[in-house]
Design a protein around this motif. Structure first.
Motif, PDB file in Angstrom:
ATOM      1  N   ILE A  51     -95.840  54.769  82.460  1.00  0.00           N
ATOM      2  CA  ILE A  51     -94.448  55.198  82.607  1.00  0.00           C
ATOM      3  C   ILE A  51     -93.909  55.730  81.280  1.00  0.00           C
ATOM      4  O   ILE A  51     -93.171  56.716  81.235  1.00  0.00           O
ATOM      5  N   LEU A  52     -94.288  55.049  80.183  1.00  0.00           N
ATOM      6  CA  LEU A  52     -93.797  55.461  78.859  1.00  0.00           C
ATOM      7  C   LEU A  52     -94.552  56.674  78.330  1.00  0.00           C
ATOM      8  O   LEU A  52     -94.117  57.320  77.380  1.00  0.00           O
ATOM      9  N   GLY A  53     -95.721  56.978  78.938  1.00  0.00           N
ATOM     10  CA  GLY A  53     -96.549  58.046  78.392  1.00  0.00           C
ATOM     11  C   GLY A  53     -97.332  57.605  77.165  1.00  0.00           C
ATOM     12  O   GLY A  53     -97.797  58.430  76.392  1.00  0.00           O
ATOM     13  N   PRO A 115     -84.260  53.345  74.947  1.00  0.00           N
ATOM     14  CA  PRO A 115     -82.970  52.643  74.900  1.00  0.00           C
ATOM     15  C   PRO A 115     -83.139  51.146  75.161  1.00  0.00           C
ATOM     16  O   PRO A 115     -84.002  50.753  75.955  1.00  0.00           O
ATOM     17  N   VAL A 117     -81.752  48.714  76.920  1.00  0.00           N
ATOM     18  CA  VAL A 117     -81.810  48.099  78.248  1.00  0.00           C
ATOM     19  C   VAL A 117     -83.150  48.405  78.916  1.00  0.00           C
ATOM     20  O   VAL A 117     -83.711  47.567  79.645  1.00  0.00           O
ATOM     21  N   ILE A 118     -83.710  49.574  78.642  1.00  0.00           N
ATOM     22  CA  ILE A 118     -85.010  49.924  79.226  1.00  0.00           C
ATOM     23  C   ILE A 118     -86.142  49.168  78.514  1.00  0.00           C
ATOM     24  O   ILE A 118     -87.156  48.833  79.127  1.00  0.00           O
TER      25      ILE A 118
ATOM     26  N   PRO C  56     -92.057  60.185  78.548  1.00  0.00           N
ATOM     27  CA  PRO C  56     -91.610  59.084  79.401  1.00  0.00           C
ATOM     28  C   PRO C  56     -90.944  59.608  80.679  1.00  0.00           C
ATOM     29  O   PRO C  56     -90.264  60.633  80.615  1.00  0.00           O
ATOM     30  N   VAL C  57     -91.143  58.915  81.804  1.00  0.00           N
ATOM     31  CA  VAL C  57     -90.588  59.371  83.074  1.00  0.00           C
ATOM     32  C   VAL C  57     -89.056  59.418  83.000  1.00  0.00           C
ATOM     33  O   VAL C  57     -88.447  58.826  82.113  1.00  0.00           O
ATOM     34  N   TRP C  59     -86.269  58.227  84.129  1.00  0.00           N
ATOM     35  CA  TRP C  59     -85.223  57.203  84.005  1.00  0.00           C
ATOM     36  C   TRP C  59     -85.339  56.393  82.713  1.00  0.00           C
ATOM     37  O   TRP C  59     -84.461  55.566  82.419  1.00  0.00           O
ATOM     38  N   ILE C  60     -86.410  56.612  81.944  1.00  0.00           N
ATOM     39  CA  ILE C  60     -86.584  55.837  80.705  1.00  0.00           C
ATOM     40  C   ILE C  60     -85.501  56.181  79.684  1.00  0.00           C
ATOM     41  O   ILE C  60     -84.921  55.290  79.052  1.00  0.00           O
ATOM     42  N   MET C  61     -85.224  57.453  79.528  1.00  0.00           N
ATOM     43  CA  MET C  61     -84.259  57.844  78.510  1.00  0.00           C
ATOM     44  C   MET C  61     -82.828  57.933  79.058  1.00  0.00           C
ATOM     45  O   MET C  61     -81.900  58.248  78.314  1.00  0.00           O
ATOM     46  N   PRO C  63     -80.528  55.397  81.103  1.00  0.00           N
ATOM     47  CA  PRO C  63     -80.337  54.107  81.790  1.00  0.00           C
ATOM     48  C   PRO C  63     -79.368  54.174  82.965  1.00  0.00           C
ATOM     49  O   PRO C  63     -79.260  53.202  83.722  1.00  0.00           O
ATOM     50  N   LEU C  66     -80.849  52.990  86.381  1.00  0.00           N
ATOM     51  CA  LEU C  66     -80.977  51.549  86.646  1.00  0.00           C
ATOM     52  C   LEU C  66     -79.608  50.904  86.848  1.00  0.00           C
ATOM     53  O   LEU C  66     -79.466  49.956  87.632  1.00  0.00           O
TER      54      LEU C  66
END
Lengths: 200, 200, 200
Positions: A51-53, A115, A117-118, C56-57, C59-61, C63, C66
C-alpha cells in the motif's frame, strides 16, 4: 542486531505458530501450513509495504523471515504436545508480537512521510492483518472482528507513539511506551474480558 | 514470439478454464466467471509483481492476457460438453502451465536481483497463488493446501533452476530442466497419489 | 474542491454504510465494522493503485477518506432506524457512487498511459472490488458475481469514456456521459431485473 530486531523475529515465530495451529484445525498439509503460517506472520507487513509502495516488501531482501517461519512450523509439528501446553506462553509472546509489530509499522510509515493518522493505521495493519488474511484463507470470518480488544490496543499504542513523537520525546521512550501500551491494553482486555460493542 | 510466450498463453488459457469451471460450480454469472477466471490465470503473477514492486504488473501493458482469458471463458461456456470430456487434456495442460509459470516467476525475480531462496518462492507464487485466490473467492479452503503434491513440484523445479543457474549452466538448459522437473514431479504425484503429510 | 471530489466523498460515505450493514449482519464489533466499511469504500481503488504501481495508494496522503468512513460507520450505528428506512436513497447514492468511481478509476489509468481496454478494467475495479473484498472477508461468495447487472454497467460506462476520449471530445462531456451511462444501465437493470446469464 538490535533488541527490536530480536523481538521482531520472536513475534514472527509466534505468529507463524498461530498460523500452523489454524492450519492443523483445517487439516491442511505441510505446504498449506507453511503458507498459512507465512501469511499470518508477514501478511500484515506485506500489505503495509504494498500500500505504501515500499517495495520490494520487507521480507524479499531478507530471507531470515521465511527461514524463521519454516522453523516455527517444524517446531509446531515436531513438538505438538509441548506447543499445546504452552498456551499461556504463546499468548504472552503473541501480545509482545503485536506490540512490536505496531511500533515497527507506525515507525516505517512515519519515516516515509505519511500523515500521522495514517501511520497509526499502518502500525495496526502490520500487527493485525496477518491474522485477518489467515482467517479469510481458512474460510472463517476474521476472529479479531469479534473477540476481546485486539486491534484497538494497536490503535492506541500507535497513537501514543505518534503523539510522543510530535513532542520530540526521545526515540527510545516513544518506542517502549508504544510497545508497553499495546501490551498493557491487551492484557487488561483479556483479564477483564473487555470487548468492543457489537453492532446489532 | 518465443516458445515460452506461447506456453505462457497456453497456461493462461487453461488456468482460465479451470476458473470458469469453479465459477460454474458456484452458479456465478458471466461477469463472475470472467473475474474468477482472471484471478486464477493472472492472480499469481499479479501478487508476485505487487510484492516485488514490478509495477504496473505484467498484464497491464499487455492486454493479450485479458483477451486470452475472455476467449477461454467463452470457449468453456460455448463448448461445455467438449470441455467436460477434455479432463485429461486439461490436466496435462494445467501441469504444463504450472511448469512454465514457475520458470517465468523464478526468472523474473532473479533478473530483479532477489535472493535465490526468495526467487523460488516467487516462482511458486506465480504458479499456485491464482488457484488459492480462486478458491478463497469461491468460499472454499484452497485445494492445493490438501491435495496431491502441487506447490512442492514448483518449489523443487524452482530450486533446480536456481541451482543450475549458480553453476552458470546454459539458460536454455536451466529453463527446460526447471519446467520438466515441475511437470515430472506433478505427474508422478498424480499417478502414485503422492500427498504431503497432513497436520494432525 | 471540484464537484467530482464531492461526489467521490459521497460515494465513499455510502459504500462505507453498505460495509457497516454487512458487518452488522455478521455481528462484528465496532473495529470489524470500520475495517469492513473501509475495504468496501476504498478497497477497489487500493487494489487499482497497487496493481498500477501508483503508490502510496490514494488514501495514504489524504486522511479525509478514513475520516469520512469513520463518520459513516458512526452514522450507521447511531441512526440505525433512519438508515434502515433510507434503503431507496442509499441505493440511489450507491449507484451514483459506482458511476463516479468508474470515471475516477478509468481516468487515473488513462493519465498513467495504460492501454484503453485496461483503463476500462481499472475503472470497473475501482467501483466493484471493494464489494468483492467485503463479501470475501464476510465469508460470502461475492454478491456481484450473481446479482442484477452491476459490473457490466461500469464496463460499459468506462468504454464510453475511453471511446469519447479517443475522438477528442471535451473532458467534461466524457466525464458526465461515462457517469450517467453507468447510472442509467444500473437503474434499468434494477427496474427490469436484468441479470447476466448464469453458467450452468
Amino acid at each position: 542486531m538490535s533488541l527490536i530486531n530480536v523481538l521482531d523475529l520472536i513475534g514472527t515465530f509466534v505468529f507463524a505458530i498461530s498460523g500452523t495451529l489454524a492450519a492443523r484445525e483445517k487439516k491442511l498439509d505441510i505446504f498449506g501450513a507453511i503458507f498459512v503460517a507465512s501469511v499470518t506472520a508477514i501478511g500484515g507487513g506485506t500489505t503495509r509495504d504494498s500500500i505504501l509502495g515500499a517495495t520490494p516488501v520487507f521480507w524479499i531482501m531478507d530471507p531470515n523471515y521465511l527461514i524463521i517461519i519454516t522453523v516455527a512450523v517444524a517446531f509446531s509439528v515436531l513438538f505438538k504436545k509441548i506447543v499445546a501446553q504452552l498456551r499461556t506462553t504463546l499468548f504472552l509472546f503473541d501480545t509482545l508480537g503485536i506490540g512490536v509489530f505496531t511500533f515497527i509499522g507506525t515507525q516505517k510509515a512515519m519515516l516515509l512521510g505519511v500523515p500521522p493518522v495514517i501511520c497509526i493505521v499502518m502500525g495496526t495493519f502490520t500487527a493485525v492483518l496477518g491474522g485477518v488474511i489467515r482467517d479469510t484463507l481458512c474460510n472463517d470470518v476474521p476472529l479479531i472482528f469479534r473477540e476481546e480488544i485486539y486491534a484497538t490496543a494497536c490503535l492506541v499504542g500507535g497513537s501514543v507513539f505518534v503523539i510522543l513523537h510530535q513532542f520530540n520525546i526521545d526515540d527510545t521512550i516513544c518506542t517502549w511506551t508504544c510497545i508497553t501500551t499495546v501490551i498493557g491494553i491487551r492484557l487488561l482486555a483479556i483479564k477483564y474480558h473487555l470487548t468492543l460493542p457489537k453492532l446489532d
